[in-house]
Design a protein around this motif. Structure first.
Motif, PDB file in Angstrom:
ATOM      1  N   PHE A 200     -10.190  18.123  -8.318  1.00 38.39           N
ATOM      2  CA  PHE A 200     -11.032  16.965  -8.622  1.00 38.39           C
ATOM      3  C   PHE A 200     -12.454  17.392  -8.943  1.00 38.39           C
ATOM      4  CE2 PHE A 200     -13.983  13.648  -7.227  1.00 38.39           C
ATOM      5  CZ  PHE A 200     -13.557  12.600  -8.012  1.00 38.39           C
ATOM      6  N   TRP A 201     -12.997  18.341  -8.163  1.00 38.21           N
ATOM      7  CA  TRP A 201     -14.372  18.776  -8.404  1.00 38.21           C
ATOM      8  C   TRP A 201     -14.515  19.452  -9.766  1.00 38.21           C
ATOM      9  CZ3 TRP A 201     -15.198  23.827  -9.480  1.00 38.21           C
ATOM     10  CH2 TRP A 201     -14.232  24.758  -9.073  1.00 38.21           C
ATOM     11  N   GLY A 204     -14.666  16.760 -12.431  1.00 36.44           N
ATOM     12  CA  GLY A 204     -15.992  16.148 -12.479  1.00 36.44           C
ATOM     13  C   GLY A 204     -17.024  17.060 -13.128  1.00 36.44           C
ATOM     14  N   LYS A 205     -16.944  18.354 -12.821  1.00 31.52           N
ATOM     15  CA  LYS A 205     -17.870  19.321 -13.414  1.00 31.52           C
ATOM     16  C   LYS A 205     -17.712  19.373 -14.933  1.00 31.52           C
ATOM     17  CE  LYS A 205     -18.941  24.274 -13.412  1.00 31.52           C
ATOM     18  NZ  LYS A 205     -18.567  25.596 -12.862  1.00 31.52           N
TER      19      LYS A 205
END
Length: 366
Positions: A200-201, A204-205
């Protein structure tokens, strides 16, 4: 291969992006055939009818009622698909200005088709395919134009439609690759799980990175932003010798043709602004990838739909760089993105960017 639904299905994420984009004029696919001799209208109607019977998505209606998510509804092919029009009512006289570019009647009809957008009128349901036969100014010549919603027809599908239509016109339906009764699923639902997953991170990045790069990207100013917006077609033609020289130079350097063309476009754009060599401009290169062979199950060229994804790379160019220097950078970025399967992993982020851009107005867009 179908999703088991003969009545229809909701549009996928990538298809929904095109549904939003087409409202502003981006997302119209046109195939135009200049016929050298008369062809009977019943023959063309029969060929189009058989084409739609073989590919259910081409006879679908796109339902965009506000109360629900857009979906493709199955429809029975009509016995008469073709409209017959005279080009004399549509073609404009030659431009009076010496600097204006005069185009052929066929070219003018192609641009006319691009500027017909039934999907922007806000109606609750529309066809995805419109067929028109134009009578040309030259005696005995006609143009057959097929206008399709891009959500159901990418470049590979357009080539397949063209080949199958010509085969139907020549051999009364022989050689057609029929599909199942239901609709093929969209590209988003066919990406293998191991290729689509990322943390998920990281998602988003990447989304933040794409958004920031979009803000940095330079644009070309329109000299006339006040006139009515319309689509036009620009053609660049290379002779046989120049084409062979370009391909030979690409092979010698291990660079794909798309890298050389992207570099040429960026170098030419940077040079057109006539700035000092130490001034940088930032450009984004969007490369469309036919993903049929990467899907699960794999699809073939005759599986009609939109099964392309995009790789987006950003490059900063200054005036002192040569063509092949920039082309090598384009090739390196493209190869790295393909190795990391960005064309599959980033499809959601790219769709989000398209949706965001579709909701904004800008004189230089479309």
């Amino acid at each position: 291969m179908d999703d088991g639904t003969a009545d229809g299905r909701p549009v996928g994420g990538t298809e929904y992006s095109w549904c939003r984009a087409v409202e502003g004029g981006t997302g119209i696919t046109v195939l135009a055939l200049l016929l050298s001799r008369p062809v009977s209208r019943p023959l063309l109607d029969s060929a189009l009818h058989q084409l739609q019977s073989s590919h259910p998505l081409l006879r679908a209606h796109l339902v965009t009622a506000a109360s629900r998510h857009p979906f493709f509804a199955n429809a029975t092919p009509r016995s008469e698909v073709l409209r017959l029009l005279s080009s004399s009512d549509l073609l404009l006289p030659p431009p009076a200005s010496a600097s204006a570019v005069s185009v052929s009647p066929f070219h003018a009809l192609l641009e006319h088709e691009f500027n017909q957008n039934p999907w922007s009128d806000g109606g609750p349901t529309h066809q995805v395919l419109f067929a028109t036969l134009y009578e040309m100014p030259e005696p005995g010549r006609y143009t057959l134009a097929l206008r399709l919603h891009t959500a159901v027809c990418d470049r590979t599908s357009a080539v397949a439609v063209l080949k199958e239509l010509l085969a139907l016109m020549a051999s009364s339906g022989e050689g057609i690759h029929g599909e199942a009764d239901g609709f093929n699923r969209g590209i988003d639902d066919l990406i293998p799980k191991q290729d689509a997953w990322k943390p998920f991170w990281a998602r988003g990045k990447d989304l933040v990175g794409y958004s920031l790069n979009a803000l940095r990207t330079s644009t070309l100013q329109f000299k006339d932003a006040a006139s009515e917006r319309r689509s036009q077609v620009a053609r660049l033609v290379l002779g046989t010798d120049d084409t062979q020289k370009l391909l030979t130079a690409c092979r010698k350097r291990g660079i794909k043709l798309c890298g050389a063309l992207s570099a040429a476009a960026m170098v030419a754009t940077r040079a057109s602004k006539q700035w000092d060599n130490d001034c940088y401009e930032t450009y984004s290169v969007i490369t469309l990838i036919d993903c049929r062979k990467y899907l699960d199950p794999p699809l073939h060229d005759h599986n009609i739909g939109f099964y392309h994804s995009a790789i987006i790379n950003t490059h900063s160019i200054h005036g002192g760089e040569g063509l092949w220097e920039v082309a090598e950078r384009c090739q390196c970025s493209y190869s790295t993105a393909m190795t990391n399967k960005k064309h599959l992993k980033d499809i959601g982020e790219v769709n989000y960017l398209i949706l965001t851009a579709s909701g904004k107005e800008h004189p230089s867009e479309r």
